[in-house]
Motif scaffolding. Structure first.
Motif, PDB file in Angstrom:
ATOM      1  N   ASP A 272      50.106  38.892  44.850  1.00  0.00           N
ATOM      2  CA  ASP A 272      49.641  38.855  43.461  1.00  0.00           C
ATOM      3  C   ASP A 272      48.131  39.097  43.352  1.00  0.00           C
ATOM      4  N   TYR A 273      47.479  39.355  44.479  1.00  0.00           N
ATOM      5  CA  TYR A 273      46.027  39.522  44.501  1.00  0.00           C
ATOM      6  C   TYR A 273      45.637  40.888  45.056  1.00  0.00           C
ATOM      7  N   ASP A 274      44.499  41.333  44.601  1.00  0.00           N
ATOM      8  CA  ASP A 274      43.851  42.513  45.161  1.00  0.00           C
ATOM      9  C   ASP A 274      42.384  42.141  45.320  1.00  0.00           C
ATOM     10  N   SER A 275      41.565  43.063  45.703  1.00  0.00           N
ATOM     11  CA  SER A 275      40.139  42.753  45.832  1.00  0.00           C
ATOM     12  C   SER A 275      39.294  43.928  45.346  1.00  0.00           C
ATOM     13  N   ILE A 276      38.123  43.591  44.804  1.00  0.00           N
ATOM     14  CA  ILE A 276      37.126  44.589  44.436  1.00  0.00           C
ATOM     15  C   ILE A 276      35.796  44.097  44.991  1.00  0.00           C
ATOM     16  N   THR A 277      34.824  44.974  45.062  1.00  0.00           N
ATOM     17  CA  THR A 277      33.513  44.527  45.529  1.00  0.00           C
ATOM     18  C   THR A 277      32.821  43.751  44.415  1.00  0.00           C
ATOM     19  N   ILE A 278      31.883  42.913  44.795  1.00  0.00           N
ATOM     20  CA  ILE A 278      31.145  42.141  43.800  1.00  0.00           C
ATOM     21  C   ILE A 278      30.349  43.085  42.890  1.00  0.00           C
ATOM     22  N   PHE A 279      29.953  44.240  43.401  1.00  0.00           N
ATOM     23  CA  PHE A 279      29.259  45.235  42.588  1.00  0.00           C
ATOM     24  C   PHE A 279      30.173  45.749  41.482  1.00  0.00           C
ATOM     25  N   GLN A 280      31.425  46.063  41.824  1.00  0.00           N
ATOM     26  CA  GLN A 280      32.376  46.534  40.822  1.00  0.00           C
ATOM     27  C   GLN A 280      32.636  45.474  39.758  1.00  0.00           C
ATOM     28  N   PHE A 281      32.747  44.233  40.191  1.00  0.00           N
ATOM     29  CA  PHE A 281      32.982  43.150  39.225  1.00  0.00           C
ATOM     30  C   PHE A 281      31.820  43.017  38.253  1.00  0.00           C
ATOM     31  N   ILE A 282      30.595  43.004  38.776  1.00  0.00           N
ATOM     32  CA  ILE A 282      29.416  42.816  37.923  1.00  0.00           C
ATOM     33  C   ILE A 282      29.278  43.972  36.929  1.00  0.00           C
ATOM     34  N   VAL A 283      29.503  45.202  37.399  1.00  0.00           N
ATOM     35  CA  VAL A 283      29.401  46.363  36.502  1.00  0.00           C
ATOM     36  C   VAL A 283      30.434  46.267  35.386  1.00  0.00           C
ATOM     37  N   LYS A 284      31.680  45.952  35.740  1.00  0.00           N
ATOM     38  CA  LYS A 284      32.736  45.848  34.724  1.00  0.00           C
ATOM     39  C   LYS A 284      32.446  44.733  33.733  1.00  0.00           C
ATOM     40  N   ALA A 285      31.981  43.597  34.247  1.00  0.00           N
ATOM     41  CA  ALA A 285      31.677  42.470  33.360  1.00  0.00           C
ATOM     42  C   ALA A 285      30.497  42.784  32.452  1.00  0.00           C
ATOM     43  N   MET A 286      29.483  43.451  33.009  1.00  0.00           N
ATOM     44  CA  MET A 286      28.278  43.765  32.240  1.00  0.00           C
ATOM     45  C   MET A 286      28.567  44.718  31.082  1.00  0.00           C
ATOM     46  N   ILE A 287      29.598  45.543  31.212  1.00  0.00           N
ATOM     47  CA  ILE A 287      29.935  46.477  30.145  1.00  0.00           C
ATOM     48  C   ILE A 287      30.322  45.725  28.867  1.00  0.00           C
ATOM     49  N   PHE A 288      30.879  44.537  29.013  1.00  0.00           N
ATOM     50  CA  PHE A 288      31.247  43.735  27.847  1.00  0.00           C
ATOM     51  C   PHE A 288      30.017  43.247  27.077  1.00  0.00           C
ATOM     52  N   ILE A 289      28.907  43.040  27.785  1.00  0.00           N
ATOM     53  CA  ILE A 289      27.746  42.391  27.149  1.00  0.00           C
ATOM     54  C   ILE A 289      27.186  43.198  25.978  1.00  0.00           C
ATOM     55  N   PRO A 290      26.820  44.481  26.139  1.00  0.00           N
ATOM     56  CA  PRO A 290      26.309  45.211  24.980  1.00  0.00           C
ATOM     57  C   PRO A 290      27.323  45.315  23.844  1.00  0.00           C
TER      58      PRO A 290
END
Length: 403
Positions: A272-290
């Motif tokens: 039920d799990y996969d993995s992404i790099t912490i860089f990918q997570f931060i970029v995806k999350a940051m897109i929500f901010i603006p």
């Protein structure tokens, strides 16, 4: 004229006592966390060699007693080889202490991973974890599987492992945890706070501002752009300062750290799990901010036209921001027959959306990254439409007139 007005608005926001005081508060909060809370924070992976040494000393005494009494075989009543299990536990954890004292954290992670693989109960059976959760067993298993996957990610990438990395206290990991926590509401609240008075404050200068050679709707748009840019700049500066401060203490971290994410809601197995790099997570999350900053800035402009009072704007916007907290439950999946994934407030904790934890918490598969972007963009379009119509009804003359 547009540029002059934008510059004028930006100067007003920069000199606003309300904004300056709030920025000072945020800075103090940031430094308090970086210098006092984070260094002393005990995480689930914090290691206390002294406490473990005391435990092993007691276990050693117990083992000697068993040897003297001849109780070194399998327990007849339970069928459990207690002596052998204790011997294994003693040896492995003695090696853990040695690896920790030698600062050999790669070996430390290897030993810790080996122990967890064969002792799921050390986390799943720990009653001190998630004591107030309605589903403690589910949450403990989730933590167990995340921990093993995170450790395996460290080893697969052959990272220079440090104790700060294990405790997830490097700058990048601290940012990751911040984005995954409810503290993400603070980011959005900055937009609410900074934009709450951008329109209403002009009512104190009616004569001057009514004569601006700009259409009313354009004035509202320029104010939105300035408040949006001001909020993004403040957040960016605080982010840079925070990252720099944490980096000096615990290191910056590595962009290729593997972060486990959920691809299925149950979390019952590693499939039920996969993995992404912490860089990918931060970029995806940051897109929500603006997107969210713009949404709430535009909402403040709309509410300003309706209420003509900055405190009411601040109050109503804050209620909207925390509205999910009013009905949130891990067993609630629909509101008035509509699934919660269609409500924009479901995506205010955007870090949990990216990691899949939001689906895990409410047991759904439909709260996704792409859907979150779409729902928020549709919400912006709706606010834009309502704002345009309201600006036609509450025009410049009507807005500035005294009651």
């Amino acid at each position: 004229m547009n540029q002059s007005f934008m510059k004028h608005e930006f100067i007003i926001m920069s000199k606003s006592k309300k904004n300056i005081i709030f920025i000072i508060f945020l800075t103090a909060l940031l430094f308090s966390y970086c210098f006092f809370i984070l260094p002393n924070e005990q995480t689930s992976e914090s290691f206390d060699p002294q406490k473990l040494s005391y435990e092993l000393e007691e276990l050693s005494v117990e083992q000697k007693k068993r040897e003297e009494d001849g109780y070194t075989g399998i327990n007849v009543m339970t069928g459990v080889p207690v002596y052998a299990m204790n011997k294994y536990y003693y040896k492995l954890h003695s090696n853990l202490i040695t690896a920790f004292e030698d600062q050999d954290f790669t070996r430390f992670v290897l030993l810790r991973t080996h122990y967890l693989e064969g002792n799921m109960g050390s986390i799943i059976g720990n009653p001190t974890l998630f004591p107030e959760s309605p589903f403690p067993g589910k949450d403990r298993k989730h933590l167990y599987q995340q921990t093993l996957l995170r450790y395996q990610g460290y080893l697969d990438k052959d990272l220079p492992i440090s104790y700060a990395l294990i405790e997830q206290k490097t700058a990048l990991q601290t940012l990751q945890k911040f984005l995954l926590s409810s503290a993400s509401y603070l980011i959005i609240f900055c937009a609410v706070y900074f934009s709450s008075d951008i329109v209403v404050r002009d009512r104190q200068n009616r004569t001057i501002l009514q004569g601006l050679p700009l259409s009313w709707y354009r004035v509202l748009n320029i104010k939105t752009i300035v408040a949006f840019l001001y909020t993004i700049i403040v957040l960016s500066v605080l982010l840079i300062v925070g990252m720099f401060t944490v980096s000096l203490q615990s290191g910056f971290g590595f962009f290729n750290i593997q972060m486990p994410i959920m691809i299925a809601r149950t979390g019952t197995s590693f499939n039920d799990y996969d993995s992404i790099t912490i860089f990918q997570f931060i970029v995806k999350a940051m897109i929500f901010i603006p997107i969210l900053v713009y949404l709430f800035t535009r909402l403040s402009v709309l509410l300003s036209l309706l209420f003509k009072n900055e405190w009411l704007v601040l109050l109503v916007s804050t209620i909207v921001l925390f509205s999910e907290r009013l009905y949130y439950s891990r067993t609630l999946r629909e509101i008035f027959g509509i699934e919660v994934s269609y409500f924009p407030q479901t995506y205010f904790e955007f870090g949990k959306v990216v990691s899949g934890d939001k689906n895990f918490l409410v047991n759904l598969d439909t709260i996704t990254y792409v859907k979150g972007i779409i729902v928020l963009m549709i919400t912006i379009v709706i606010i834009e439409g309502v704002l345009y119509m309201v600006s036609r009804i509450i025009n410049k003359r009507r807005f500035y007139q005294t009651n």
